[in-house]
Scaffold this motif. Structure first.
Motif, PDB file in Angstrom:
ATOM      1  N   THR B   8      28.506  39.570  39.322  1.00 35.35           N
ATOM      2  CA  THR B   8      28.641  38.894  38.274  1.00 35.35           C
ATOM      3  C   THR B   8      28.571  37.706  38.343  1.00 35.35           C
ATOM      4  O   THR B   8      27.981  37.073  39.237  1.00 35.35           O
ATOM      5  CB  THR B   8      30.108  39.449  37.866  1.00 35.35           C
ATOM      6  OG1 THR B   8      30.547  38.574  36.734  1.00 35.35           O
ATOM      7  CG2 THR B   8      31.013  38.630  39.115  1.00 35.35           C
ATOM      8  N   ASP B   9      28.533  36.780  37.147  1.00 30.78           N
ATOM      9  CA  ASP B   9      28.218  35.251  37.403  1.00 30.78           C
ATOM     10  C   ASP B   9      29.319  34.440  37.903  1.00 30.78           C
ATOM     11  O   ASP B   9      28.991  33.493  38.559  1.00 30.78           O
ATOM     12  CB  ASP B   9      28.027  34.700  35.820  1.00 30.78           C
ATOM     13  CG  ASP B   9      26.761  35.229  35.109  1.00 30.78           C
ATOM     14  OD1 ASP B   9      25.929  35.799  35.754  1.00 30.78           O
ATOM     15  OD2 ASP B   9      27.135  35.641  33.733  1.00 30.78           O
ATOM     16  N   LEU B  10      30.566  34.636  37.814  1.00 30.72           N
ATOM     17  CA  LEU B  10      31.698  34.196  38.385  1.00 30.72           C
ATOM     18  C   LEU B  10      32.844  35.175  38.717  1.00 30.72           C
ATOM     19  O   LEU B  10      33.236  35.855  38.006  1.00 30.72           O
ATOM     20  CB  LEU B  10      32.082  33.070  37.278  1.00 30.72           C
ATOM     21  CG  LEU B  10      33.440  32.521  37.530  1.00 30.72           C
ATOM     22  CD1 LEU B  10      33.218  31.410  38.829  1.00 30.72           C
ATOM     23  CD2 LEU B  10      34.000  31.484  36.371  1.00 30.72           C
ATOM     24  N   ILE B  11      33.275  34.827  40.015  1.00 31.06           N
ATOM     25  CA  ILE B  11      34.549  35.697  40.484  1.00 31.06           C
ATOM     26  C   ILE B  11      35.505  34.621  40.543  1.00 31.06           C
ATOM     27  O   ILE B  11      35.408  33.375  41.109  1.00 31.06           O
ATOM     28  CB  ILE B  11      34.442  36.189  41.774  1.00 31.06           C
ATOM     29  CG1 ILE B  11      33.087  37.192  41.811  1.00 31.06           C
ATOM     30  CG2 ILE B  11      35.514  36.723  42.576  1.00 31.06           C
ATOM     31  CD1 ILE B  11      32.588  37.863  43.307  1.00 31.06           C
ATOM     32  N   ILE B  12      36.761  34.946  40.095  1.00 30.03           N
ATOM     33  CA  ILE B  12      37.988  34.251  40.006  1.00 30.03           C
ATOM     34  C   ILE B  12      39.014  34.617  40.736  1.00 30.03           C
ATOM     35  O   ILE B  12      39.247  35.879  40.464  1.00 30.03           O
ATOM     36  CB  ILE B  12      38.269  33.621  38.745  1.00 30.03           C
ATOM     37  CG1 ILE B  12      37.429  32.908  37.775  1.00 30.03           C
ATOM     38  CG2 ILE B  12      39.668  32.843  38.923  1.00 30.03           C
ATOM     39  CD1 ILE B  12      37.646  32.440  36.574  1.00 30.03           C
ATOM     40  N   VAL B  13      39.480  34.200  41.968  1.00 35.58           N
ATOM     41  CA  VAL B  13      40.537  34.658  42.746  1.00 35.58           C
ATOM     42  C   VAL B  13      41.875  34.038  42.188  1.00 35.58           C
ATOM     43  O   VAL B  13      41.927  32.978  42.378  1.00 35.58           O
ATOM     44  CB  VAL B  13      40.251  34.350  44.219  1.00 35.58           C
ATOM     45  CG1 VAL B  13      41.252  35.204  44.921  1.00 35.58           C
ATOM     46  CG2 VAL B  13      39.063  34.789  44.629  1.00 35.58           C
ATOM     47  N   GLY B  14      42.676  34.821  41.502  1.00 32.57           N
ATOM     48  CA  GLY B  14      43.946  34.364  40.945  1.00 32.57           C
ATOM     49  C   GLY B  14      43.978  34.561  39.639  1.00 32.57           C
ATOM     50  O   GLY B  14      43.432  34.022  39.050  1.00 32.57           O
ATOM     51  N   ALA B  15      45.012  35.452  39.142  1.00 38.02           N
ATOM     52  CA  ALA B  15      44.815  35.508  37.582  1.00 38.02           C
ATOM     53  C   ALA B  15      46.390  34.943  37.112  1.00 38.02           C
ATOM     54  O   ALA B  15      46.920  35.684  36.242  1.00 38.02           O
ATOM     55  CB  ALA B  15      45.053  37.138  37.468  1.00 38.02           C
ATOM     56  N   GLY B  16      46.548  33.805  37.488  1.00 40.77           N
ATOM     57  CA  GLY B  16      47.632  33.041  36.862  1.00 40.77           C
ATOM     58  C   GLY B  16      47.166  32.040  36.065  1.00 40.77           C
ATOM     59  O   GLY B  16      46.062  32.282  35.446  1.00 40.77           O
ATOM     60  N   PRO B  17      48.137  31.077  35.785  1.00 37.58           N
ATOM     61  CA  PRO B  17      47.504  29.942  34.596  1.00 37.58           C
ATOM     62  C   PRO B  17      46.332  29.249  34.930  1.00 37.58           C
ATOM     63  O   PRO B  17      45.556  29.353  33.783  1.00 37.58           O
ATOM     64  CB  PRO B  17      48.604  28.963  34.785  1.00 37.58           C
ATOM     65  CG  PRO B  17      49.432  29.129  35.999  1.00 37.58           C
ATOM     66  CD  PRO B  17      49.155  30.747  36.291  1.00 37.58           C
ATOM     67  N   ALA B  18      45.729  28.878  35.911  1.00 34.56           N
ATOM     68  CA  ALA B  18      44.576  28.177  36.316  1.00 34.56           C
ATOM     69  C   ALA B  18      43.564  29.179  36.120  1.00 34.56           C
ATOM     70  O   ALA B  18      42.555  28.800  35.510  1.00 34.56           O
ATOM     71  CB  ALA B  18      44.543  27.609  37.649  1.00 34.56           C
ATOM     72  N   GLY B  19      43.531  30.468  36.983  1.00 33.05           N
ATOM     73  CA  GLY B  19      42.604  31.446  36.874  1.00 33.05           C
ATOM     74  C   GLY B  19      42.228  32.058  35.682  1.00 33.05           C
ATOM     75  O   GLY B  19      40.985  32.144  35.011  1.00 33.05           O
TER      76      GLY B  19
END
Lengths: 109, 410
Positions: B8-19
């Motif tokens: 994928t283009d971007l992996i984000i670790v953390g599905a909180g407010p910032a993520g």
């Protein structure tokens, strides 16, 4: 412990399908999808594990998967963190076990 | 999931407010985004947060629901119940090791949030002793009361905010007391230091001593005076006795919490002889404060700096949320402990920087980044909850360090 049926700010819980499971051989009830630690707490069960070496009672500490204190055994899944593992119907759950040997080599009193 | 892994283009670790905020912005710029979180549902700690703000309730769950709905509309992939245990950069892309296999992307945003600082007290391994955040999650996310009657040990912003939530949720609290004095507690056991911290919170306090007295007290250095004359029984904040002259000595019980031994302390936190008594409770919430949860940044090879105002060791980063590891970004409490609103604006800023670096924004990218930076500053200045004094100054120190080292190629 008491369940919050209707939260004054947050409203109703998203867990609403009643199910049964066993913990240490005893049949208990809870809601599908809620964390195992929460279901057991609602049933008044705080001891989730025996310390591997001393056998002392342990419960959940952080409830969000950081501390590893709440680990127990779910048949078919092995040792899991009960605060992160959703409850499923018919689950066979056993408290974390004390080990037969001294794991650190430290002499127990 | 195949063993070849998912690209994928971007992996984000953390599905909180910032993520989630970063995911939505990055998807808006046209990037394919996957968000991973090990909690069973997205939203992070916002799921259990709410507070009263000039007459109305700020409810984190509502904001989380809006962010999740937007993510759905924008095609962001959110995968919950997935743990990340490793990261490795091979050529120009990261391999992120997860409990469902490897994921690949040229860019990774770490939005892992914060963890609670453990606060050992004698008897703290008894079932029924938990971190203050655990009490919050049980009551406000899982809808199970942590016990029938509890005691909070540790007086800080987090403790006060969650005490208020628990009281609204119908959880009975015997009080908020100090930890026992000693090398582990440090200043947290001293009434005077706690009072000085609480004065930074006075706008949240319904108690007249804290509300009206704070400004005068600060300017006249009255904290020592109040700590000396603070009522023995404490004062009530939102119906919860705040006991600045009482410390927890030990937690007692047979295989579960049955009581806490409390004692009166003097202004320095020393226990007064013969002042001990037992308070019957069935749960104890320990409030030691928060620190940035940053192990993955370390695994990825990012250098760290120590900034006590922001919660301790944190990955070095620029004001634009870049780290010295190319393709690795940070946002939210991993960069320092602040409120959810600041984390959200940091997420949008990180997404803007990622959009520029990935050539996804086109012309005007620099302007978007500059605007996002200004928005972070405005949100920080307006924040109702300041976890520590001196946050803005500490931030400037980090960005200066970045400019003097990484930016000039040291």
């Amino acid at each position: 412990m008491e369940r919050i049926q209707h939260h004054p700010i947050l409203g109703k819980t998203k867990f609403h399908q009643p199910i049964t499971y066993t913990f240490n051989g005893k049949k208990l009830s809870g809601y599908r999808g809620e964390p195992i630690a929460a279901a057991l707490l609602a049933e008044g069960i705080r001891v989730l594990r025996r310390h591997e070496e001393s056998g002392a009672a342990r419960g959940f500490y952080c409830a969000i998967g950081h501390c590893m204190e709440c680990r127990l055994v779910v048949q078919g899944q092995g040792i899991v963190r009960s605060c992160l593992t959703p409850l499923e119907p018919g689950m066979i759950i056993t408290e974390g076990q004390q080990l037969a040997n001294e794991i650190t080599g430290r002499k127990l009193p | 999931m195949t063993s070849k892994g998912e690209e994928t283009d971007l992996i984000i670790v953390g599905a909180g407010p910032a993520g989630l905020s970063a995911a939505n912005k990055a998807a808006e710029y046209g990037l394919r985004v996957t968000v991973i979180d090990e909690f069973p549902e997205p939203g992070g700690r916002m799921l259990g947060q709410f507070h009263e703000e000039s007459g109305h309730w700020w409810v984190g769950k509502q904001i989380a629901d809006e962010l999740i709905a937007e993510a759905g509309r924008r095609g962001v992939r959110i995968r919950c119940g997935v743990s990340v245990y490793g990261m490795l950069k091979v050529d120009d892309r990261f391999e992120v090791s997860t409990s469902i296999g490897a994921l690949f992307a040229p860019r990774v945003l770490l939005a892992t949030g914060a963890a609670e600082i453990p606060m050992p007290v004698q008897g703290w391994t008894l079932p029924g002793v938990m971190s203050i955040g655990a009490a919050q999650v049980m009551a406000n996310v899982n809808f199970v009361k942590p016990g029938r009657r509890g005691l909070i040990v540790g007086i800080n912003v987090l403790a006060m905010a969650i005490a208020r939530e628990l009281s609204v949720s119908g959880v009975s609290l015997a009080g908020i007391v100090l930890p026992p004095a000693g090398p582990l507690a440090g200043a947290a056991a001293k009434p005077k230091d706690n009072l000085e911290l609480l004065m930074g919170l006075s706008h949240l306090a319904p108690s007249p001593i804290l509300r009206m007295g704070s400004r005068i007290a600060r300017s006249c250095n009255l904290a020592g005076w109040i700590a000396n004359f603070f009522p023995r029984k404490g004062i009530r904040m939102w119906d919860i006795p705040l006991q600045l002259r009482t410390a927890a000595v030990s937690i007692n019980g047979n295989e579960r919490v049955e009581s806490v031994t409390l004692a009166q302390v003097d202004a320095k936190g020393e226990i007064l002889d013969g002042s001990q008594w037992e308070e019957p409770v069935d749960f104890v919430a320990l409030a030691g404060g928060l620190y940035p949860l940053a192990e993955l940044a370390s695994v990825a090879g990012c250098p760290f700096i120590y900034t006590p105002e922001l919660g301790g060791h944190l990955p070095l980063h620029s004001e634009q949320m870049r780290t010295p590891v190319e393709g690795l970004y940070v946002a939210g409490n991993i960069t320092g402990v602040e409120s959810a609103l600041v984390a959200m604006s940091q997420g949008r800023l990180a997404a803007a920087s990622i959009g520029v670096d990935a050539d996804a924004i086109g012309s005007g990218g620099d302007r978007i980044v500059a605007e996002a930076m200004e928005e972070v500053g405005r949100t920080r200045a307006a924040a109702l909850i300041q976890f520590q004094p001196g946050i803005a100054e500490a931030r400037r120190g980090i960005y200066r360090l970045w400019q003097e080292t990484i930016e000039v190629g040291v």
